[in-house]
Design an enzyme around this catalytic site. Structure first.
Site, PDB file in Angstrom:
ATOM      1  N   ASP A  30     -26.392   8.563  19.680  1.00 54.75           N
ATOM      2  CA  ASP A  30     -25.065   8.999  20.006  1.00 54.75           C
ATOM      3  C   ASP A  30     -25.127   9.899  21.330  1.00 54.75           C
ATOM      4  OD1 ASP A  30     -22.061   8.647  18.349  1.00 54.75           O
ATOM      5  OD2 ASP A  30     -22.270  10.109  19.914  1.00 54.75           O
ATOM      6  N   LEU A 153     -15.160  -3.594   7.425  1.00 55.14           N
ATOM      7  CA  LEU A 153     -15.057  -2.359   6.684  1.00 55.14           C
ATOM      8  C   LEU A 153     -14.105  -1.633   6.603  1.00 55.14           C
ATOM      9  CD1 LEU A 153     -18.619  -0.826   8.097  1.00 55.14           C
ATOM     10  CD2 LEU A 153     -18.572  -2.407   6.324  1.00 55.14           C
ATOM     11  N   GLU A 155     -12.222   1.810   5.642  1.00 58.02           N
ATOM     12  CA  GLU A 155     -12.660   3.274   5.428  1.00 58.02           C
ATOM     13  C   GLU A 155     -12.259   3.482   4.005  1.00 58.02           C
ATOM     14  OE1 GLU A 155     -10.562   6.072   8.346  1.00 58.02           O
ATOM     15  OE2 GLU A 155     -11.138   4.702  10.010  1.00 58.02           O
ATOM     16  N   ASN A 211      -7.385  -9.054  11.141  1.00 58.36           N
ATOM     17  CA  ASN A 211      -6.709  -7.624  11.018  1.00 58.36           C
ATOM     18  C   ASN A 211      -5.263  -8.008  11.126  1.00 58.36           C
ATOM     19  OD1 ASN A 211      -8.799  -6.021  10.252  1.00 58.36           O
ATOM     20  ND2 ASN A 211      -8.981  -4.994  12.295  1.00 58.36           N
ATOM     21  N   PHE A 252      -3.285  -6.705  -0.448  1.00 57.46           N
ATOM     22  CA  PHE A 252      -2.718  -6.482   0.666  1.00 57.46           C
ATOM     23  C   PHE A 252      -1.060  -6.577   0.592  1.00 57.46           C
ATOM     24  CE2 PHE A 252      -5.106  -4.220   3.939  1.00 57.46           C
ATOM     25  CZ  PHE A 252      -6.393  -4.186   3.091  1.00 57.46           C
ATOM     26  N   ALA A 255       3.704  -2.559  -1.041  1.00 59.52           N
ATOM     27  CA  ALA A 255       4.806  -1.905   0.120  1.00 59.52           C
ATOM     28  C   ALA A 255       4.498  -0.460   0.059  1.00 59.52           C
ATOM     29  CB  ALA A 255       6.140  -2.155  -0.649  1.00 59.52           C
ATOM     30  N   GLY A 256       4.590  -0.042   1.542  1.00 57.41           N
ATOM     31  CA  GLY A 256       4.684   1.552   1.432  1.00 57.41           C
ATOM     32  C   GLY A 256       5.347   1.930   2.711  1.00 57.41           C
ATOM     33  N   CYS A 263      -7.440   0.873  13.024  1.00 61.90           N
ATOM     34  CA  CYS A 263      -7.871  -0.686  13.425  1.00 61.90           C
ATOM     35  C   CYS A 263      -6.719  -1.276  13.383  1.00 61.90           C
ATOM     36  CB  CYS A 263      -8.656  -1.217  12.124  1.00 61.90           C
ATOM     37  SG  CYS A 263     -10.280  -0.138  12.055  1.00 61.90           S
ATOM     38  N   LYS A 266      -4.099  -0.627  16.545  1.00 57.35           N
ATOM     39  CA  LYS A 266      -4.883  -1.000  18.057  1.00 57.35           C
ATOM     40  C   LYS A 266      -5.131  -2.208  18.284  1.00 57.35           C
ATOM     41  CE  LYS A 266      -9.795   0.297  17.614  1.00 57.35           C
ATOM     42  NZ  LYS A 266     -10.158  -1.080  17.909  1.00 57.35           N
TER      43      LYS A 266
HETATM   44  C1  UGA Z   1      -9.050  -2.222   7.992  1.00 57.28           C
HETATM   45  C2  UGA Z   1      -9.445  -3.716   7.522  1.00 57.28           C
HETATM   46  O1  UGA Z   1      -9.078  -3.856   6.159  1.00 57.28           O
HETATM   47  C3  UGA Z   1     -11.076  -3.850   7.646  1.00 57.28           C
HETATM   48  O2  UGA Z   1     -11.243  -5.226   6.970  1.00 57.28           O
HETATM   49  C4  UGA Z   1     -11.425  -3.676   8.944  1.00 57.28           C
HETATM   50  O3  UGA Z   1     -12.925  -3.977   9.158  1.00 57.28           O
HETATM   51  C5  UGA Z   1     -10.958  -2.567   9.458  1.00 57.28           C
HETATM   52  O4  UGA Z   1      -9.620  -2.416   9.533  1.00 57.28           O
HETATM   53  C6  UGA Z   1     -11.544  -2.328  11.010  1.00 57.28           C
HETATM   54  O5  UGA Z   1     -10.825  -3.169  11.784  1.00 57.28           O
HETATM   55  O6  UGA Z   1     -12.413  -1.556  11.480  1.00 57.28           O
HETATM   56  P1  UGA Z   1      -9.014   0.048   7.340  1.00 57.28           P
HETATM   57  O7  UGA Z   1      -7.972   0.481   8.530  1.00 57.28           O
HETATM   58  O8  UGA Z   1      -9.944   1.082   7.213  1.00 57.28           O
HETATM   59  O9  UGA Z   1      -9.567  -1.074   7.306  1.00 57.28           O
HETATM   60  O10 UGA Z   1      -7.802   0.279   6.054  1.00 57.28           O
HETATM   61  P2  UGA Z   1      -6.974  -0.469   5.249  1.00 57.28           P
HETATM   62  O11 UGA Z   1      -7.422  -0.397   3.870  1.00 57.28           O
HETATM   63  O12 UGA Z   1      -7.158  -2.021   5.507  1.00 57.28           O
HETATM   64  O13 UGA Z   1      -5.603  -0.219   5.394  1.00 57.28           O
HETATM   65  C7  UGA Z   1      -4.902  -0.185   6.556  1.00 57.28           C
HETATM   66  C8  UGA Z   1      -3.369   0.284   6.269  1.00 57.28           C
HETATM   67  O14 UGA Z   1      -2.616  -0.459   5.541  1.00 57.28           O
HETATM   68  C9  UGA Z   1      -3.314   1.728   5.565  1.00 57.28           C
HETATM   69  O15 UGA Z   1      -2.413   2.570   6.325  1.00 57.28           O
HETATM   70  C10 UGA Z   1      -2.726   1.302   4.302  1.00 57.28           C
HETATM   71  O16 UGA Z   1      -1.949   2.420   3.667  1.00 57.28           O
HETATM   72  C11 UGA Z   1      -1.918   0.176   4.656  1.00 57.28           C
HETATM   73  N1  UGA Z   1      -1.854  -0.881   3.444  1.00 57.28           N
HETATM   74  C12 UGA Z   1      -2.838  -1.641   2.935  1.00 57.28           C
HETATM   75  C13 UGA Z   1      -0.501  -1.003   2.750  1.00 57.28           C
HETATM   76  O17 UGA Z   1       0.452  -0.435   3.283  1.00 57.28           O
HETATM   77  N2  UGA Z   1      -0.423  -1.817   1.763  1.00 57.28           N
HETATM   78  C14 UGA Z   1      -1.414  -2.620   1.455  1.00 57.28           C
HETATM   79  O18 UGA Z   1      -0.977  -3.458   0.431  1.00 57.28           O
HETATM   80  C15 UGA Z   1      -2.598  -2.397   1.801  1.00 57.28           C
END
Ligand code: UGA
Length: 433
Positions: A30, A153, A155, A211, A252, A255-256, A263, A266
């Site tokens: 880095d 991945l 987070e 995504n 996925f 609801a929220g 990710c 963007k």
């Molecule tokens: C996401 C993808 O899930 C990963 O597979 C991907 O590698 C990553 O982006 C990336 O491109 O690096 P991440 O952003 O860490 O991962 O988080 P997610 O668990 O996917 O959640 C994303 C958002 O969706 C959060 O705000 C979460 O609260 C929301 N969400 C997720 C919902 O509102 N409802 C759901 O059922 C699932």
């Protein structure tokens, strides 16, 4: 295998530590000398469950190193991964590839022959071609390959996702480079994780398509939730009722308050830009982006409605500020738009988050941070659960209610049931129920 990981942010650090744990020799590079110095002292730049222990074990075992010297680090490597950031470019939403190209230029003169250069950063289709051009121009004599290998991945669950992936995607047409990638990931297909070989462009698009599809699923169920509220239906039952169909799948569909994070926002935007530039509209994705943007402020208005339509002078406590649990990441968190909407309406805001308060304090200086959920709720007219941290799943609702002045509980993640919340004396509002 000997691996260099350029960029020790979220993806680079988790991937580097996991590769080292497989037994490879890894150096994470880095430019940020402070970050590298802290990593050498076992201090993690991000909060990710299990990461600190994994890093320490592999540093102690002599398999994981940190460095600011890119040229020295890539010498003698079988694979050099580019895992630098590709944020949204200010002004137009395209992915900003300047860090990817800068890393490519820097490594071009330093790699040994037969190095595989792997783009792990999320990059628009065609970026691999440009990386290849940059390296070839700087170092015309050398034999090398540029391979796409997107990360999937999440987070907060990144180590588990790395070690037990649904699939590994490798984009390359060069047989020798595929062999190197097979060797890099060999420990995983001993666990029978499928590895998909495809062209570099297809691999680059798989990442964006995955995504965008997940963001679409979330947005779909969020709109169903709004409809449920109007129709007197329950979105959790609807979600279960459709998710048990294997063609749809139950993940996925929670609801929220809308998706956030580093990710989905963007990457959906960057995919739209790619589609526009190629005059091939992806109308579903553009509807998703718009609906999700609008939803975040709508959640703020939901709180105001629960306050009886007037927020001026009222106190609102927010529980959870990060975009999801088990991270300290505030990027594009729905809480930011919710706070802004409430401030615009004249409310005072207190908040608690198990890991995100330091970061949130920089972004939301008007919010008073509290030591616990109960402290945040003290004297509040309304409490809103924005992020579903485990710490908020078993709150003593009677104690929470007793700390407050008012009685509104807005549960944006549907973690409580109506009877339970009403028994504790709350006017309870959730999402799509
Ligand atoms: C996401 C993808 O899930 C990963 O597979 C991907 O590698 C990553 O982006 C990336 O491109 O690096 P991440 O952003 O860490 O991962 O988080 P997610 O668990 O996917 O959640 C994303 C958002 O969706 C959060 O705000 C979460 O609260 C929301 N969400 C997720 C919902 O509102 N409802 C759901 O059922 C699932």
């Amino acid at each position: 295998m000997k691996i260099a990981m350029i960029g020790s942010g979220y993806v680079g650090l988790v991937s580097g530590a996991c590769f080292a744990d497989f037994g490879h020799m890894v150096v994470c590079v880095d430019k940020d000398a402070d970050k590298i110095a802290r990593l050498n002292d076992h201090i993690m730049p991000i909060y990710e469950p299990g990461l600190a222990g994994l890093v320490k074990n592999n540093v102690d075992a002599g398999r994981l190193h940190f460095s600011t010297d890119l040229a020295a680090s890539v010498k003698g490597c079988d694979a050099v991964f580019i895992a630098v950031g590709t944020p949204s470019r200010r002004g137009d939403g395209h992915a900003d590839l300047s860090y990817v190209y800068a890393a490519s230029e820097e490594l071009a003169g330093a790699i040994d022959p037969k190095t595989v250069v792997v783009t792990k950063s999320t990059v628009p289709v065609g970026t691999g071609d440009e990386v290849e051009r940059i390296i070839r121009e700087a170092n015309p004599a050398i034999e090398f390959a540029v391979v796409s290998n997107p990360e999937f991945l999440r987070e907060g669950a990144a180590i588990g996702d790395f070690k037990r992936p649904d699939r590994i995607v490798v984009g390359s047409n060069e047989e020798w480079a595929k062999d190197v990638m097979r060797a890099v990931y060999r420990p995983l297909f001993l666990n029978e994780s499928p590895i998909i070989f495809t062209s570099r462009r297809s691999s680059e698009l798989i990442k964006y398509a995955a995504n965008a599809f997940l963001a679409t699923k979330i947005t779909f169920i969020n709109e169903m939730a709004d409809l449920c509220e109007k129709l007197g239906a329950d979105v959790q039952d609807v979600s279960r009722g459709i998710g048990l169909d294997n063609r749809i799948g139950s993940k996925f569909l929670h609801a929220g308050p809308g998706y956030g994070g580093s990710c989905f926002p963007k990457d959906t935007l960057a995919l739209l830009k790619t589609a526009q530039d190629n005059e091939t509209p992806v109308r579903i994705v553009s509807a998703v982006v718009e609906a999700n943007d609008l939803r975040k402020r709508a959640m703020g208005r939901k709180v105001i409605a629960a306050l009886g339509g007037e927020a001026r002078g009222k106190k609102v406590a927010l529980l959870g500020l990060t975009f999801k649990p088990n991270t300290d990441d505030m990027r594009d968190a729905p809480s930011i738009a919710i706070v802004q909407t409430l401030l615009d309406a004249g409310a005072h805001i207190s908040a608690h988050d198990p890991e995100g308060m330091a970061e949130a304090a920089n972004i939301l200086p008007q919010v008073t941070m509290a030591h616990s959920a109960y402290d945040a709720a003290a004297g509040a007219d309304a409490v809103a659960i924005v992020t579903e941290w485990d710490a908020y799943r078993a709150l003593d609702l009677a104690q929470l209610r007793a700390a407050m002045r008012g009685d509104a509980l807005i549960d944006m993640r549907n973690i409580y049931n109506v009877a339970q919340a009403e028994a504790a004396g709350f006017k309870y509002v959730s999402v799509g129920r």
